[in-house]
Design a protein around this motif. Structure first.
Motif, PDB file in Angstrom:
ATOM      1  N   VAL A 199      64.089 -39.400  -2.583  1.00  0.00           N
ATOM      2  CA  VAL A 199      63.315 -38.008  -2.340  1.00  0.00           C
ATOM      3  C   VAL A 199      64.487 -36.945  -2.225  1.00  0.00           C
ATOM      4  O   VAL A 199      63.998 -35.797  -3.039  1.00  0.00           O
ATOM      5  N   ARG A 200      65.417 -36.757  -1.479  1.00  0.00           N
ATOM      6  CA  ARG A 200      66.033 -35.711  -1.269  1.00  0.00           C
ATOM      7  C   ARG A 200      66.904 -35.513  -2.570  1.00  0.00           C
ATOM      8  O   ARG A 200      67.199 -34.152  -2.955  1.00  0.00           O
ATOM      9  N   ALA A 201      67.526 -36.267  -3.242  1.00  0.00           N
ATOM     10  CA  ALA A 201      68.141 -36.376  -4.356  1.00  0.00           C
ATOM     11  C   ALA A 201      67.625 -35.385  -5.394  1.00  0.00           C
ATOM     12  O   ALA A 201      67.949 -34.315  -5.952  1.00  0.00           O
ATOM     13  N   PRO A 202      66.215 -35.841  -5.680  1.00  0.00           N
ATOM     14  CA  PRO A 202      65.429 -34.925  -6.628  1.00  0.00           C
ATOM     15  C   PRO A 202      65.226 -33.660  -6.602  1.00  0.00           C
ATOM     16  O   PRO A 202      65.167 -32.731  -7.281  1.00  0.00           O
ATOM     17  N   PHE A 203      65.027 -33.554  -4.873  1.00  0.00           N
ATOM     18  CA  PHE A 203      64.845 -32.121  -4.537  1.00  0.00           C
ATOM     19  C   PHE A 203      65.985 -31.266  -4.695  1.00  0.00           C
ATOM     20  O   PHE A 203      65.955 -30.153  -5.169  1.00  0.00           O
ATOM     21  N   VAL A 204      67.081 -32.102  -4.328  1.00  0.00           N
ATOM     22  CA  VAL A 204      68.423 -31.156  -4.574  1.00  0.00           C
ATOM     23  C   VAL A 204      68.715 -30.915  -6.018  1.00  0.00           C
ATOM     24  O   VAL A 204      69.216 -29.812  -6.420  1.00  0.00           O
ATOM     25  N   THR A 205      68.494 -31.984  -6.743  1.00  0.00           N
ATOM     26  CA  THR A 205      68.649 -31.493  -8.435  1.00  0.00           C
ATOM     27  C   THR A 205      67.877 -30.571  -8.842  1.00  0.00           C
ATOM     28  O   THR A 205      68.203 -29.754  -9.710  1.00  0.00           O
ATOM     29  N   VAL A 206      66.748 -30.505  -8.532  1.00  0.00           N
ATOM     30  CA  VAL A 206      65.499 -29.460  -9.157  1.00  0.00           C
ATOM     31  C   VAL A 206      65.973 -28.134  -8.374  1.00  0.00           C
ATOM     32  O   VAL A 206      66.019 -27.130  -9.352  1.00  0.00           O
ATOM     33  N   ARG A 207      66.218 -28.010  -7.301  1.00  0.00           N
ATOM     34  CA  ARG A 207      66.579 -26.727  -6.522  1.00  0.00           C
ATOM     35  C   ARG A 207      67.938 -26.277  -7.140  1.00  0.00           C
ATOM     36  O   ARG A 207      68.011 -25.028  -7.497  1.00  0.00           O
ATOM     37  N   THR A 208      69.035 -26.997  -7.617  1.00  0.00           N
ATOM     38  CA  THR A 208      70.077 -26.534  -8.292  1.00  0.00           C
ATOM     39  C   THR A 208      69.851 -26.257  -9.640  1.00  0.00           C
ATOM     40  O   THR A 208      70.450 -25.157 -10.271  1.00  0.00           O
ATOM     41  N   ALA A 209      69.144 -26.938 -10.260  1.00  0.00           N
ATOM     42  CA  ALA A 209      68.799 -26.710 -11.612  1.00  0.00           C
ATOM     43  C   ALA A 209      67.937 -25.520 -11.973  1.00  0.00           C
ATOM     44  O   ALA A 209      68.181 -24.944 -12.942  1.00  0.00           O
ATOM     45  N   ALA A 210      67.059 -25.289 -11.076  1.00  0.00           N
ATOM     46  CA  ALA A 210      66.025 -24.379 -11.108  1.00  0.00           C
ATOM     47  C   ALA A 210      66.797 -22.995 -11.450  1.00  0.00           C
ATOM     48  O   ALA A 210      66.423 -21.849 -11.828  1.00  0.00           O
ATOM     49  N   ARG A 211      68.239 -22.611 -10.910  1.00  0.00           N
ATOM     50  CA  ARG A 211      69.078 -21.590 -11.059  1.00  0.00           C
ATOM     51  C   ARG A 211      69.296 -21.563 -12.588  1.00  0.00           C
ATOM     52  O   ARG A 211      69.605 -20.119 -12.894  1.00  0.00           O
ATOM     53  N   HIS A 212      69.200 -22.283 -13.471  1.00  0.00           N
ATOM     54  CA  HIS A 212      69.429 -22.340 -14.782  1.00  0.00           C
ATOM     55  C   HIS A 212      68.290 -22.362 -15.717  1.00  0.00           C
ATOM     56  O   HIS A 212      68.488 -21.900 -16.889  1.00  0.00           O
ATOM     57  N   LEU A 213      67.332 -23.205 -15.296  1.00  0.00           N
ATOM     58  CA  LEU A 213      66.134 -23.490 -16.080  1.00  0.00           C
ATOM     59  C   LEU A 213      65.504 -22.168 -16.545  1.00  0.00           C
ATOM     60  O   LEU A 213      65.501 -21.292 -15.730  1.00  0.00           O
ATOM     61  N   GLU A 214      65.397 -22.225 -17.977  1.00  0.00           N
ATOM     62  CA  GLU A 214      64.488 -21.088 -18.273  1.00  0.00           C
ATOM     63  C   GLU A 214      62.992 -21.223 -18.693  1.00  0.00           C
ATOM     64  O   GLU A 214      62.767 -22.612 -18.658  1.00  0.00           O
ATOM     65  N   GLN A 215      62.185 -20.438 -19.208  1.00  0.00           N
ATOM     66  CA  GLN A 215      60.797 -20.581 -19.562  1.00  0.00           C
ATOM     67  C   GLN A 215      60.851 -21.636 -20.570  1.00  0.00           C
ATOM     68  O   GLN A 215      61.627 -21.876 -21.531  1.00  0.00           O
ATOM     69  N   GLY A 216      60.050 -22.646 -20.415  1.00  0.00           N
ATOM     70  CA  GLY A 216      59.986 -23.937 -21.483  1.00  0.00           C
ATOM     71  C   GLY A 216      60.877 -25.046 -20.640  1.00  0.00           C
ATOM     72  O   GLY A 216      60.814 -26.024 -21.562  1.00  0.00           O
TER      73      GLY A 216
END
Length: 247
Positions: free
Chosen positions: A117-134
């Protein structure tokens, strides 16, 4: 294979074996460059990376323990540093913690929630800084996140149920940026951790509509669909690749 993901970069956690390896290979076959994390299976991770490269796309194996938030964050940043972007996140790494209530302790509970649970949250939180539309986030759940026909699943089922809620909440939040978040929930799947010829196989297949185990490639196909433009209008959804276990 039609390269629907050409030019995309994917990160698959726990990508050296089983469903994770099949997913990394499928996304690469669809045209994506793929980073994959592992903890102890360095040789297997390198083998998957070499198979990806042989198919014509780039690969990056990364050692990252999902129980350590700093290593999870570093894996995302290493992916961006190597490939210049990240478009697809597949949260596959997990621990399968089961047992009778009296045999489990708080440490078992904490470790399972840290990884599942925590690892997916941290992964998404970190990746969200770089993810763009789509951008795409795909969480790997489990059939026992919704239905628990056997004893001994109190911790594992709780982690996967939590992931369902987090998937929906993140879909609501990131959807405003044009990023989709969805889930694939496998049922009995033929891996080294749960072989189709194992002692529980007959019991497990008896709960499915199709009467058989699935293959890791079945799950990978659903992930590839959710990663593609074809799934652009799906958000907070779960695809059950479980042979009808939960119907």
């Amino acid at each position: 294979m039609n390269e629907k993901l050409a030019g995309k970069v994917a990160l698959v956690t726990g990508g050296s074996r089983g469903i994770g390896a099949a997913t990394a290979l499928r996304l690469a076959a669809e045209g994506a460059d793929v980073a994959l994390t592992y903890v102890n299976s360095a040789g297997l991770a390198e083998e998957i990376a070499e198979r990806i490269k042989a198919g014509g796309t780039r690969a990056l194996p990364i050692r990252a323990d999902s129980a350590q938030p700093d290593e999870v964050e570093a894996a995302v940043e290493a992916t961006v540093a190597e490939f210049g972007r990240i478009d697809i996140v597949v949260n596959n790494a997990g621990v399968f913690t089961t047992g009778a209530l009296d045999d489990l302790d708080v440490e078992d509970f904490d470790k399972a929630f840290a990884v599942n649970v925590r690892a997916p949250f941290v992964t998404v939180r970190t990746a969200a800084r770089h993810l763009e539309q789509g951008g795409r986030v795909i969480n790997i759940g489990s059939n026992v996140g919704e239905r628990v026909p056997f004893p001994g699943f109190s911790i594992y089922s709780a982690t996967k149920a939590a992931l369902i809620g987090m998937t929906k909440a993140l879909a609501r939040e990131l959807g405003q940026r044009g990023i989709t978040v969805n889930m694939v929930s496998p049922g009995p799947t033929d891996t080294d951790a749960n072989p189709a010829g194992g002692p529980m196989a007959a019991v497990l297949t008896g709960h499915t509509a199709l009467g058989r185990f699935g293959q890791p490639e079945d799950v990978a196909a659903a992930v590839a669909y959710l990663a593609s433009d074809d799934a652009g209008n799906l958000a907070g959804a779960t695809i059950n690749v479980d042979g009808g276990f939960n119907i």
